[in-house]
Design a protein around this motif. Structure first.
Motif, PDB file in Angstrom:
ATOM      1  N   ILE A 335       0.797  -1.028  -0.098  1.00 38.49           N
ATOM      2  CA  ILE A 335       0.143  -0.077   0.141  1.00 38.49           C
ATOM      3  C   ILE A 335       0.920   1.317   0.153  1.00 38.49           C
ATOM      4  CG2 ILE A 335      -1.637   1.505   1.302  1.00 38.49           C
ATOM      5  CD1 ILE A 335      -2.796  -1.314   2.414  1.00 38.49           C
ATOM      6  N   ILE A 336       0.663   2.146  -0.848  1.00 33.39           N
ATOM      7  CA  ILE A 336       1.199   3.347  -0.764  1.00 33.39           C
ATOM      8  C   ILE A 336       0.053   4.493  -0.314  1.00 33.39           C
ATOM      9  CG2 ILE A 336       2.430   5.369  -2.123  1.00 33.39           C
ATOM     10  CD1 ILE A 336       2.220   1.855  -3.463  1.00 33.39           C
ATOM     11  N   ALA A 337       0.561   5.268   0.697  1.00 27.54           N
ATOM     12  CA  ALA A 337      -0.332   6.255   1.220  1.00 27.54           C
ATOM     13  C   ALA A 337       0.116   7.535   0.856  1.00 27.54           C
ATOM     14  CB  ALA A 337      -0.308   6.229   2.912  1.00 27.54           C
ATOM     15  N   ALA A 338      -1.105   8.493   0.734  1.00 30.24           N
ATOM     16  CA  ALA A 338      -0.334   9.767   0.231  1.00 30.24           C
ATOM     17  C   ALA A 338      -1.496  10.719   0.980  1.00 30.24           C
ATOM     18  CB  ALA A 338      -0.496   9.851  -1.181  1.00 30.24           C
ATOM     19  N   GLU A 339      -0.687  11.995   1.287  1.00 26.41           N
ATOM     20  CA  GLU A 339      -1.541  13.090   1.869  1.00 26.41           C
ATOM     21  C   GLU A 339      -0.744  14.456   1.579  1.00 26.41           C
ATOM     22  OE1 GLU A 339      -0.787  14.171   6.165  1.00 26.41           O
ATOM     23  OE2 GLU A 339       0.671  12.314   6.229  1.00 26.41           O
ATOM     24  N   SER A 340      -1.825  15.504   1.672  1.00 26.87           N
ATOM     25  CA  SER A 340      -1.379  16.827   1.698  1.00 26.87           C
ATOM     26  C   SER A 340      -2.079  17.621   2.478  1.00 26.87           C
ATOM     27  CB  SER A 340      -1.797  17.398   0.172  1.00 26.87           C
ATOM     28  OG  SER A 340      -3.308  17.317   0.225  1.00 26.87           O
ATOM     29  N   ALA A 341      -1.033  18.790   2.931  1.00 30.69           N
ATOM     30  CA  ALA A 341      -1.599  19.486   4.054  1.00 30.69           C
ATOM     31  C   ALA A 341      -2.598  20.379   3.648  1.00 30.69           C
ATOM     32  CB  ALA A 341      -0.337  20.466   4.417  1.00 30.69           C
ATOM     33  N   CYS A 342      -2.863  20.843   2.294  1.00 29.22           N
ATOM     34  CA  CYS A 342      -4.075  21.579   1.942  1.00 29.22           C
ATOM     35  C   CYS A 342      -4.777  20.875   0.637  1.00 29.22           C
ATOM     36  CB  CYS A 342      -3.324  22.814   1.437  1.00 29.22           C
ATOM     37  SG  CYS A 342      -2.617  23.859   2.708  1.00 29.22           S
ATOM     38  N   ASP A 343      -6.056  21.069   0.728  1.00 27.34           N
ATOM     39  CA  ASP A 343      -6.794  20.283  -0.340  1.00 27.34           C
ATOM     40  C   ASP A 343      -6.616  21.225  -1.563  1.00 27.34           C
ATOM     41  OD1 ASP A 343      -8.447  22.407   0.101  1.00 27.34           O
ATOM     42  OD2 ASP A 343     -10.082  21.296   1.194  1.00 27.34           O
ATOM     43  N   SER A 344      -7.514  20.809  -2.377  1.00 23.09           N
ATOM     44  CA  SER A 344      -7.622  21.599  -3.871  1.00 23.09           C
ATOM     45  C   SER A 344      -8.060  23.053  -3.604  1.00 23.09           C
ATOM     46  CB  SER A 344      -8.399  20.894  -4.865  1.00 23.09           C
ATOM     47  OG  SER A 344      -7.958  19.565  -5.115  1.00 23.09           O
ATOM     48  N   TYR A 345      -8.731  23.363  -2.548  1.00 23.53           N
ATOM     49  CA  TYR A 345      -9.399  24.593  -2.431  1.00 23.53           C
ATOM     50  C   TYR A 345      -8.263  25.527  -1.342  1.00 23.53           C
ATOM     51  CZ  TYR A 345     -13.309  22.521  -4.490  1.00 23.53           C
ATOM     52  OH  TYR A 345     -14.356  21.776  -5.203  1.00 23.53           O
ATOM     53  N   GLY A 346      -7.412  24.919  -0.990  1.00 30.10           N
ATOM     54  CA  GLY A 346      -6.403  25.574  -0.095  1.00 30.10           C
ATOM     55  C   GLY A 346      -6.640  25.397   1.361  1.00 30.10           C
ATOM     56  N   SER A 347      -7.759  24.722   1.902  1.00 32.96           N
ATOM     57  CA  SER A 347      -7.826  24.493   3.329  1.00 32.96           C
ATOM     58  C   SER A 347      -6.931  23.530   3.905  1.00 32.96           C
ATOM     59  CB  SER A 347      -9.479  24.072   3.509  1.00 32.96           C
ATOM     60  OG  SER A 347     -10.211  25.008   2.803  1.00 32.96           O
ATOM     61  N   GLU A 348      -6.621  23.833   4.939  1.00 27.79           N
ATOM     62  CA  GLU A 348      -5.690  22.710   5.754  1.00 27.79           C
ATOM     63  C   GLU A 348      -6.518  21.560   6.087  1.00 27.79           C
ATOM     64  OE1 GLU A 348      -3.685  24.450   8.862  1.00 27.79           O
ATOM     65  OE2 GLU A 348      -2.497  26.155   7.474  1.00 27.79           O
ATOM     66  N   ARG A 349      -5.858  20.497   5.921  1.00 28.48           N
ATOM     67  CA  ARG A 349      -6.236  18.974   6.475  1.00 28.48           C
ATOM     68  C   ARG A 349      -5.411  18.497   7.247  1.00 28.48           C
ATOM     69  NH1 ARG A 349     -11.633  19.453   5.214  1.00 28.48           N
ATOM     70  NH2 ARG A 349     -11.910  20.179   2.989  1.00 28.48           N
ATOM     71  N   GLU A 350      -5.880  17.671   8.510  1.00 27.62           N
ATOM     72  CA  GLU A 350      -5.270  16.885   9.350  1.00 27.62           C
ATOM     73  C   GLU A 350      -6.100  15.697   9.898  1.00 27.62           C
ATOM     74  OE1 GLU A 350      -1.803  15.775  11.081  1.00 27.62           O
ATOM     75  OE2 GLU A 350      -1.877  17.748   9.861  1.00 27.62           O
ATOM     76  N   GLY A 351      -5.883  14.616   9.236  1.00 24.83           N
ATOM     77  CA  GLY A 351      -6.656  13.644   9.758  1.00 24.83           C
ATOM     78  C   GLY A 351      -5.898  12.491  10.504  1.00 24.83           C
ATOM     79  N   GLU A 352      -6.770  11.865  11.297  1.00 25.89           N
ATOM     80  CA  GLU A 352      -6.279  10.686  12.117  1.00 25.89           C
ATOM     81  C   GLU A 352      -5.564   9.522  11.392  1.00 25.89           C
ATOM     82  OE1 GLU A 352      -8.963   9.642  15.750  1.00 25.89           O
ATOM     83  OE2 GLU A 352     -10.429  11.063  14.413  1.00 25.89           O
ATOM     84  N   LEU A 353      -6.138   9.108  10.172  1.00 27.84           N
ATOM     85  CA  LEU A 353      -5.563   8.224   9.290  1.00 27.84           C
ATOM     86  C   LEU A 353      -4.174   8.483   8.981  1.00 27.84           C
ATOM     87  CD1 LEU A 353      -5.770   5.172   8.293  1.00 27.84           C
ATOM     88  CD2 LEU A 353      -6.812   6.407   6.267  1.00 27.84           C
ATOM     89  N   ALA A 354      -3.865   9.866   8.388  1.00 30.78           N
ATOM     90  CA  ALA A 354      -2.353  10.393   8.288  1.00 30.78           C
ATOM     91  C   ALA A 354      -1.625  10.134   9.312  1.00 30.78           C
ATOM     92  CB  ALA A 354      -2.824  11.601   7.751  1.00 30.78           C
ATOM     93  N   ALA A 355      -1.842  10.444  10.592  1.00 34.73           N
ATOM     94  CA  ALA A 355      -1.284  10.676  11.600  1.00 34.73           C
ATOM     95  C   ALA A 355      -0.648   9.309  12.031  1.00 34.73           C
ATOM     96  CB  ALA A 355      -1.845  11.327  12.729  1.00 34.73           C
ATOM     97  N   LEU A 356      -1.581   8.298  11.888  1.00 35.22           N
ATOM     98  CA  LEU A 356      -1.514   6.853  12.295  1.00 35.22           C
ATOM     99  C   LEU A 356      -0.478   6.308  11.450  1.00 35.22           C
ATOM    100  CD1 LEU A 356      -2.116   4.285  13.994  1.00 35.22           C
ATOM    101  CD2 LEU A 356      -3.829   3.849  12.118  1.00 35.22           C
ATOM    102  N   ILE A 357      -0.639   6.497  10.103  1.00 38.55           N
ATOM    103  CA  ILE A 357       0.451   5.889   9.116  1.00 38.55           C
ATOM    104  C   ILE A 357       1.699   6.534   9.181  1.00 38.55           C
ATOM    105  CG2 ILE A 357       0.927   5.688   6.688  1.00 38.55           C
ATOM    106  CD1 ILE A 357      -2.141   5.206   6.316  1.00 38.55           C
ATOM    107  N   ALA A 358       1.661   7.997   9.527  1.00 34.22           N
ATOM    108  CA  ALA A 358       2.999   8.464   9.722  1.00 34.22           C
ATOM    109  C   ALA A 358       3.762   7.912  10.972  1.00 34.22           C
ATOM    110  CB  ALA A 358       2.929  10.127  10.000  1.00 34.22           C
ATOM    111  N   GLU A 359       2.855   7.749  12.053  1.00 32.91           N
ATOM    112  CA  GLU A 359       3.598   6.940  13.169  1.00 32.91           C
ATOM    113  C   GLU A 359       4.117   5.681  12.579  1.00 32.91           C
ATOM    114  OE1 GLU A 359       2.170   5.406  17.492  1.00 32.91           O
ATOM    115  OE2 GLU A 359       0.998   6.758  16.354  1.00 32.91           O
ATOM    116  N   MET A 360       3.515   4.802  12.335  1.00 31.98           N
ATOM    117  CA  MET A 360       3.740   3.285  11.721  1.00 31.98           C
ATOM    118  C   MET A 360       5.038   3.324  10.583  1.00 31.98           C
ATOM    119  SD  MET A 360       0.289   1.469  11.319  1.00 31.98           S
ATOM    120  CE  MET A 360       1.321  -0.003  10.687  1.00 31.98           C
ATOM    121  N   SER A 361       4.867   4.369   9.929  1.00 30.08           N
ATOM    122  CA  SER A 361       6.154   4.537   8.872  1.00 30.08           C
ATOM    123  C   SER A 361       7.317   4.954   9.633  1.00 30.08           C
ATOM    124  CB  SER A 361       5.731   5.670   7.734  1.00 30.08           C
ATOM    125  OG  SER A 361       4.748   5.216   7.161  1.00 30.08           O
ATOM    126  N   GLY A 362       7.555   5.465  10.770  1.00 23.90           N
ATOM    127  CA  GLY A 362       8.509   5.852  11.404  1.00 23.90           C
ATOM    128  C   GLY A 362       9.060   7.488  11.234  1.00 23.90           C
TER     129      GLY A 362
END
Length: 369
Positions: A335-362
Motif C-alpha cells: 500500500i502506498i499512502a499519500a496526503e497533503s497539508a492543503c486540499d484543492s481549495y487551499g484549506s488545511e487538512r489533518e486527519g487521524e489516519l494520516a497521523a497513524l500511518i506516519a507513526e507506523m512509517s517511522g
C-alpha cells in the motif's frame, strides 16, 4: 454498544504492506508524486489493472490530473464508481441519445445539450460548434444542413459528418429489437471511434443490459413500450454503471475508485493500492446525522442509553478500522499512502489516519529504499 464507550481503538493498518508514505503541502503536488511513483511501478512491469488508486471521494481534479499524467506515457485510467450513472459516460450517453432519436414514438426527446454531447463525441467538435450544430438539428428528424452560415462556422468535415449521421439515423429507424438497435449503434457509429477503456466498458454494459431487459420485457409482456421503460430505468439510475468495476479490471487501465466502491465489488484484489487524501476526515465519516441516526434506531440500542460525542467518535473509528482492514485484505503486495497539508481549495487538512500511518512509517514522507 455501551461497552464501546470504555475506550478508543484506532484503526490498525498492517505494518508489512505500508511501503511508502507521500507527504506534500499542496494536493496537486501530491497527485504528481503519486503519478510518478505509479509510473515507476508500470515501468518495472506491473500490469496497469493490478494497481488501484483509492480515495474517499474522486473529484474532477484528481481524475483529470492523474489521467493526463498517465496519458502522456500511454496509460489509461478506468474510473470505477458505484454511484456513476451510465448517462455520465460520454459514449454511453451518446448511445442513449441516438437511441432516443431513432425511436420518436417513445416521446423521450433528448435536450440540445444531450445532442451537443453526442455531436462532440461523434464528430470530434469543440463545445461551441457542437452546441451550434445541435441547436440547428434539434427535433425528431435532423434536417439537411443548408444554412451557409452554420456550414462556414463548423467546417467542411463537420458538414460531411453531420450529413452521414443524419442518413445513418434514418436507416436505423427500421423495425428492430431493442438489443439489436443498441448493438448496431455501438458497432457502426461508436466502436470505430476508438473509445477509452471506461467508455468501451460502459457501452458493452449498456448492450448487455438491453439484452437482459429484452428478455424481461418479453416475460412481462411490455410490448411496444419496452424501450420506453428501458430508457426510464436508465434515466432514473435503476440501470446504472455500478457493475463496471469487474469489466474495468480486465482492461489495461489503472483503476481509480473510492474505498466504498472497492469494498462493495466483491472478490477483486490488487497487487498495489494507493490510498490518497488520507489527511481528510472523509476516511472517518460518521453514520449519525442531525435528523437520522441508524445506531439509535437499531434494535440493539439499549433503552435509556444516551448518544454522546464520545460514542460517536468511537463508532467512527470502528468504521474506519473496518474500511482500512477491508482494503488491506484486497491488497496482495503493498500500500502506498499519500496526503497533503492543503486540499484543492487551499484549506488545511489533518486527519487521524494520516497521523497513524506516519507513526507506523517511522517518519513522514518516507521514501522507497
Amino acid at each position: 454498544m455501551a461497552a464501546r464507550a470504555k475506550g478508543h481503538r484506532a484503526p490498525m493498518v498492517p505494518r508489512r504492506v505500508v511501503m511508502h508514505h507521500v507527504v506534500e503541502d499542496l494536493r496537486g503536488t501530491m497527485i504528481e508524486r503519486v503519478g510518478d511513483h505509479l509510473l515507476q511501478l508500470l515501468a518495472k512491469g506491473v500490469a496497469p489493472n493490478e494497481i488501484a488508486v483509492v480515495a474517499p471521494f474522486v473529484d474532477k481534479v484528481l481524475e483529470h490530473q492523474l489521467s493526463s499524467l498517465l496519458g502522456l506515457h500511454g496509460y489509461a485510467i478506468a474510473h470505477v464508481s458505484g454511484s456513476k450513472r451510465l448517462l455520465d459516460l460520454p459514449f454511453a450517453g451518446t448511445l442513449l441519445t441516438l437511441l432516443q432519436l431513432t425511436h420518436p414514438q417513445w416521446r423521450l426527446y433528448p435536450t440540445t445539450g444531450d445532442i451537443a454531447q453526442a455531436l462532440n463525441v461523434l464528430l470530434d467538435l469543440d463545445p461551441v460548434r457542437s452546441m451550434l450544430l445541435a441547436a440547428y438539428a434539434q427535433g425528431e428528424d435532423w434536417r439537411a444542413l443548408t444554412d451557409a452560415n452554420v456550414c462556414a462556422r463548423i467546417g467542411y468535415a463537420a458538414v460531411q459528418g453531420y450529413d452521414f449521421l443524419r442518413r445513418h439515423l434514418a436507416a436505423l429507424r427500421e423495425p428492430a429489437s431493442l438489443a439489436e438497435i443498441v448493438q448496431k449503434i455501438f458497432t457502426e457509429l461508436l466502436y470505430p471511434l476508438n473509445p477509452s477503456p471506461s467508455n468501451l466498458q460502459g457501452c458493452r454494459y449498456l448492450t448487455e443490459a438491453a439484452r437482459h431487459f429484452q428478455v424481461f420485457s418479453a416475460a412481462a409482456a411490455l410490448g411496444e413500450d419496452s424501450g420506453w421503460h428501458f430508457m426510464q430505468m436508465i434515466q432514473r439510475g435503476t440501470i446504472a454503471a455500478d457493475r463496471l468495476a469487474a469489466p474495468a479490471l480486465e482492461g489495461g487501465a489503472v483503476v481509480l475508485t473510492t474505498a466504498y466502491s472497492l469494498l462493495m465489488d466483491k472478490g477483486n484484489t490488487f497487487a498495489y493500492q494507493y490510498w490518497l487524501d488520507i489527511s481528510r476526515d472523509a476516511w472517518y465519516r460518521s453514520d449519525a446525522k442531525e435528523l437520522t441516526n441508524p445506531h439509535v434506531l437499531s434494535l440493539r440500542w439499549q433503552e435509556g442509553q444516551v448518544w454522546t460525542n464520545f460514542l460517536n467518535e468511537e463508532l467512527r473509528r470502528e468504521k474506519a478500522a473496518r474500511t482500512v482492514l477491508g482494503l488491506s485484505h484486497r491488497c496482495r503486495t503493498a500500500i502506498i499512502a499519500a496526503e497533503s497539508a492543503c486540499d484543492s481549495y487551499g484549506s488545511e487538512r489533518e486527519g487521524e489516519l494520516a497521523a497513524l500511518i506516519a507513526e507506523m512509517s517511522g517518519q513522514r514522507g518516507k521514501q522507497d529504499d
